[in-house]
Design a protein around this motif. Sequence first.
Motif, PDB file in Angstrom:
ATOM      1  N   PRO A   6       0.947  -1.228   0.106  1.00  0.00           N
ATOM      2  CA  PRO A   6       0.017   0.182   0.058  1.00  0.00           C
ATOM      3  C   PRO A   6       0.933   1.445   0.147  1.00  0.00           C
ATOM      4  CG  PRO A   6      -0.755  -1.593   1.829  1.00  0.00           C
ATOM      5  CD  PRO A   6       0.627  -2.007   1.008  1.00  0.00           C
ATOM      6  N   LEU A   7       1.913   1.320   0.659  1.00  0.00           N
ATOM      7  CA  LEU A   7       2.738   2.401   0.815  1.00  0.00           C
ATOM      8  C   LEU A   7       3.605   2.556  -0.445  1.00  0.00           C
ATOM      9  CD1 LEU A   7       4.069   4.926   2.277  1.00  0.00           C
ATOM     10  CD2 LEU A   7       5.769   3.241   3.484  1.00  0.00           C
ATOM     11  N   LEU A   8       3.927   1.600  -0.959  1.00  0.00           N
ATOM     12  CA  LEU A   8       4.681   1.736  -2.419  1.00  0.00           C
ATOM     13  C   LEU A   8       3.498   2.003  -3.351  1.00  0.00           C
ATOM     14  CD1 LEU A   8       7.686   1.096  -3.366  1.00  0.00           C
ATOM     15  CD2 LEU A   8       6.977  -1.210  -3.778  1.00  0.00           C
ATOM     16  N   SER A   9       2.529   1.629  -3.237  1.00  0.00           N
ATOM     17  CA  SER A   9       1.704   2.046  -4.470  1.00  0.00           C
ATOM     18  C   SER A   9       1.280   3.713  -4.130  1.00  0.00           C
ATOM     19  CB  SER A   9       0.277   1.482  -4.465  1.00  0.00           C
ATOM     20  OG  SER A   9      -0.289   1.757  -3.163  1.00  0.00           O
ATOM     21  N   LEU A  10       1.316   4.160  -3.056  1.00  0.00           N
ATOM     22  CA  LEU A  10       1.079   5.607  -2.998  1.00  0.00           C
ATOM     23  C   LEU A  10       2.400   6.513  -3.491  1.00  0.00           C
ATOM     24  CD1 LEU A  10      -0.581   5.591   0.511  1.00  0.00           C
ATOM     25  CD2 LEU A  10      -1.602   6.273  -1.584  1.00  0.00           C
ATOM     26  N   LEU A  11       3.615   6.117  -2.772  1.00  0.00           N
ATOM     27  CA  LEU A  11       4.565   6.328  -3.238  1.00  0.00           C
ATOM     28  C   LEU A  11       4.964   6.591  -4.926  1.00  0.00           C
ATOM     29  CD1 LEU A  11       7.087   5.233  -0.678  1.00  0.00           C
ATOM     30  CD2 LEU A  11       6.316   7.272  -0.749  1.00  0.00           C
ATOM     31  N   GLU A  12       4.417   5.775  -5.647  1.00  0.00           N
ATOM     32  CA  GLU A  12       4.507   5.853  -7.140  1.00  0.00           C
ATOM     33  C   GLU A  12       3.700   6.858  -7.688  1.00  0.00           C
ATOM     34  OE1 GLU A  12       3.170   1.584  -7.949  1.00  0.00           O
ATOM     35  OE2 GLU A  12       5.264   0.893  -7.679  1.00  0.00           O
ATOM     36  N   GLU A  13       2.592   7.288  -6.914  1.00  0.00           N
ATOM     37  CA  GLU A  13       2.101   8.547  -7.369  1.00  0.00           C
ATOM     38  C   GLU A  13       2.847   9.979  -7.281  1.00  0.00           C
ATOM     39  OE1 GLU A  13      -1.855   8.500  -5.450  1.00  0.00           O
ATOM     40  OE2 GLU A  13      -2.226   6.473  -6.031  1.00  0.00           O
ATOM     41  N   VAL A  14       3.827   9.853  -6.573  1.00  0.00           N
ATOM     42  CA  VAL A  14       4.688  11.019  -6.265  1.00  0.00           C
ATOM     43  C   VAL A  14       5.517  11.369  -7.592  1.00  0.00           C
ATOM     44  CG1 VAL A  14       6.698  12.152  -5.150  1.00  0.00           C
ATOM     45  CG2 VAL A  14       5.061  10.700  -3.924  1.00  0.00           C
ATOM     46  N   PRO A  15       5.167  12.522  -8.198  1.00  0.00           N
ATOM     47  CA  PRO A  15       5.859  12.833  -9.697  1.00  0.00           C
ATOM     48  C   PRO A  15       7.424  12.644  -9.429  1.00  0.00           C
ATOM     49  CG  PRO A  15       4.787  14.825  -8.729  1.00  0.00           C
ATOM     50  CD  PRO A  15       4.410  13.694  -7.728  1.00  0.00           C
ATOM     51  N   ASP A  16       7.953  12.237 -10.443  1.00  0.00           N
ATOM     52  CA  ASP A  16       9.445  12.333 -10.587  1.00  0.00           C
ATOM     53  C   ASP A  16       9.980  13.166 -11.406  1.00  0.00           C
ATOM     54  OD1 ASP A  16      12.275  11.516 -10.622  1.00  0.00           O
ATOM     55  OD2 ASP A  16      11.556   9.470 -11.268  1.00  0.00           O
ATOM     56  N   HIS A  17      10.836  14.106 -10.920  1.00  0.00           N
ATOM     57  CA  HIS A  17      11.236  15.475 -11.598  1.00  0.00           C
ATOM     58  C   HIS A  17      12.554  15.243 -12.434  1.00  0.00           C
ATOM     59  CE1 HIS A  17      15.059  15.765  -8.822  1.00  0.00           C
ATOM     60  NE2 HIS A  17      14.234  15.030  -7.882  1.00  0.00           N
ATOM     61  N   ARG A  18      13.179  13.852 -12.306  1.00  0.00           N
ATOM     62  CA  ARG A  18      14.559  13.551 -13.131  1.00  0.00           C
ATOM     63  C   ARG A  18      14.070  13.485 -14.808  1.00  0.00           C
ATOM     64  NH1 ARG A  18      16.295   8.439 -10.238  1.00  0.00           N
ATOM     65  NH2 ARG A  18      13.795   8.166 -10.086  1.00  0.00           N
ATOM     66  N   ARG A  19      15.138  13.696 -15.489  1.00  0.00           N
ATOM     67  CA  ARG A  19      14.888  13.252 -17.084  1.00  0.00           C
ATOM     68  C   ARG A  19      14.666  11.731 -16.901  1.00  0.00           C
ATOM     69  NH1 ARG A  19      19.935  15.199 -17.221  1.00  0.00           N
ATOM     70  NH2 ARG A  19      20.604  13.378 -18.177  1.00  0.00           N
ATOM     71  N   TYR A  25      17.448   4.321 -10.855  1.00  0.00           N
ATOM     72  CA  TYR A  25      16.895   3.792  -9.551  1.00  0.00           C
ATOM     73  C   TYR A  25      15.391   4.546  -9.567  1.00  0.00           C
ATOM     74  CZ  TYR A  25      21.563   2.884  -8.348  1.00  0.00           C
ATOM     75  OH  TYR A  25      22.991   2.757  -8.362  1.00  0.00           O
ATOM     76  N   GLN A  26      14.421   3.812  -9.553  1.00  0.00           N
ATOM     77  CA  GLN A  26      12.750   3.951  -9.548  1.00  0.00           C
ATOM     78  C   GLN A  26      12.497   4.831  -8.137  1.00  0.00           C
ATOM     79  OE1 GLN A  26      14.039   0.825  -9.523  1.00  0.00           O
ATOM     80  NE2 GLN A  26      12.913  -0.314 -10.922  1.00  0.00           N
ATOM     81  N   LEU A  27      11.999   6.004  -8.435  1.00  0.00           N
ATOM     82  CA  LEU A  27      11.608   7.013  -7.282  1.00  0.00           C
ATOM     83  C   LEU A  27      11.124   6.279  -6.045  1.00  0.00           C
ATOM     84  CD1 LEU A  27      11.714   9.762  -6.276  1.00  0.00           C
ATOM     85  CD2 LEU A  27       9.518   9.919  -7.527  1.00  0.00           C
ATOM     86  N   ALA A  28       9.854   5.566  -6.428  1.00  0.00           N
ATOM     87  CA  ALA A  28       9.021   4.585  -5.205  1.00  0.00           C
ATOM     88  C   ALA A  28      10.240   4.046  -4.059  1.00  0.00           C
ATOM     89  CB  ALA A  28       7.977   3.944  -5.735  1.00  0.00           C
ATOM     90  N   TYR A  29      10.877   3.182  -4.910  1.00  0.00           N
ATOM     91  CA  TYR A  29      11.947   2.315  -4.185  1.00  0.00           C
ATOM     92  C   TYR A  29      12.915   3.067  -3.336  1.00  0.00           C
ATOM     93  CZ  TYR A  29       9.703  -1.401  -6.416  1.00  0.00           C
ATOM     94  OH  TYR A  29       8.583  -2.321  -6.905  1.00  0.00           O
ATOM     95  N   VAL A  30      13.393   4.225  -3.984  1.00  0.00           N
ATOM     96  CA  VAL A  30      14.268   5.134  -3.345  1.00  0.00           C
ATOM     97  C   VAL A  30      13.652   5.935  -2.244  1.00  0.00           C
ATOM     98  CG1 VAL A  30      15.813   7.222  -3.459  1.00  0.00           C
ATOM     99  CG2 VAL A  30      15.811   5.601  -5.330  1.00  0.00           C
ATOM    100  N   LEU A  31      12.421   6.193  -2.413  1.00  0.00           N
ATOM    101  CA  LEU A  31      11.620   6.958  -1.482  1.00  0.00           C
ATOM    102  C   LEU A  31      11.495   5.758  -0.310  1.00  0.00           C
ATOM    103  CD1 LEU A  31       8.923   9.300  -3.060  1.00  0.00           C
ATOM    104  CD2 LEU A  31      11.109   9.725  -2.063  1.00  0.00           C
ATOM    105  N   LEU A  32      11.178   4.640  -0.484  1.00  0.00           N
ATOM    106  CA  LEU A  32      10.714   3.594   0.507  1.00  0.00           C
ATOM    107  C   LEU A  32      11.890   3.114   1.241  1.00  0.00           C
ATOM    108  CD1 LEU A  32       8.777   1.608   1.761  1.00  0.00           C
ATOM    109  CD2 LEU A  32       9.594   0.062  -0.151  1.00  0.00           C
ATOM    110  N   PHE A  33      12.996   3.033   0.403  1.00  0.00           N
ATOM    111  CA  PHE A  33      14.330   2.788   1.117  1.00  0.00           C
ATOM    112  C   PHE A  33      14.819   3.911   2.153  1.00  0.00           C
ATOM    113  CE2 PHE A  33      15.057  -0.374  -2.605  1.00  0.00           C
ATOM    114  CZ  PHE A  33      14.074  -1.244  -2.246  1.00  0.00           C
ATOM    115  N   SER A  34      14.594   4.931   1.705  1.00  0.00           N
ATOM    116  CA  SER A  34      14.871   6.333   2.276  1.00  0.00           C
ATOM    117  C   SER A  34      14.049   6.246   3.879  1.00  0.00           C
ATOM    118  CB  SER A  34      14.731   7.665   1.778  1.00  0.00           C
ATOM    119  OG  SER A  34      15.595   7.547   0.524  1.00  0.00           O
ATOM    120  N   ILE A  35      12.976   5.927   3.568  1.00  0.00           N
ATOM    121  CA  ILE A  35      12.052   5.979   4.710  1.00  0.00           C
ATOM    122  C   ILE A  35      12.676   4.938   5.992  1.00  0.00           C
ATOM    123  CG2 ILE A  35       9.710   5.264   5.669  1.00  0.00           C
ATOM    124  CD1 ILE A  35       8.682   6.622   3.130  1.00  0.00           C
TER     125      ILE A  35
END
Length: 195
Positions: A6-19, A25-35
């Motif tokens: 559930p958390l990962l699916s919510l983090l996937e909705e955060v827009p990625d500012h990178r080109r 590295y996929q944004l949702a996983y970077v965010l989850l692992f940072s948390i």
Amino acid sequence: MTAFAPLLSLLEEVPDHRRAEGKVYQLAYVLLFSILAIVSGGNSYRSIVTFIEMHRLRLNEVFGLTWRRAPAHTVIRYILQGLDCDAVETAFRGHAKLLQAAHAKPGGGSLAIDGKTLRGSFDAFRDRAAAHLLGMFATDTALVLAHSEVDEKSNEIPAAQALLAELGLAGHLVTLDALHCQRKPSSSPQRPAPT
């Protein structure tokens, strides 16, 4: 993996500012692992990298990834500093709402709203006062349901009213500081006239 789905699916909705070309590295996983790193006691970009590197093989196995190494601390910094704060707050609010719904007691508990000034958040160079946040805490589940920044030229009263309206909490018992006990709660506190 299912516990984090559930958390990962919510983090996937955060827009990625990178080109598109720079997304190794996929944004949702970077965010989850940072948390996970921060919850484990990490307090810097380097500690996030250390956490990912120490647990990389297990993280790859659990989440079906093929990361050959952890991202550099400069990559983590670039990703985290470029995030849309409102989108991240929306993801956290969504996750807190899911947890609250799953663990709340029948009849619900009370909600506590309180403001705190963040230590070290002032910026003398840009002439910015310390950041003041308003948080909403569910007493029955011990979850922080939302945060809201209080405008520099205002106070907690309008921020609390906006937060309550935004979250649609009609029918809940809400506790607030004495600051909110005024005849005209929508106006800012008035200073007494000098005598």
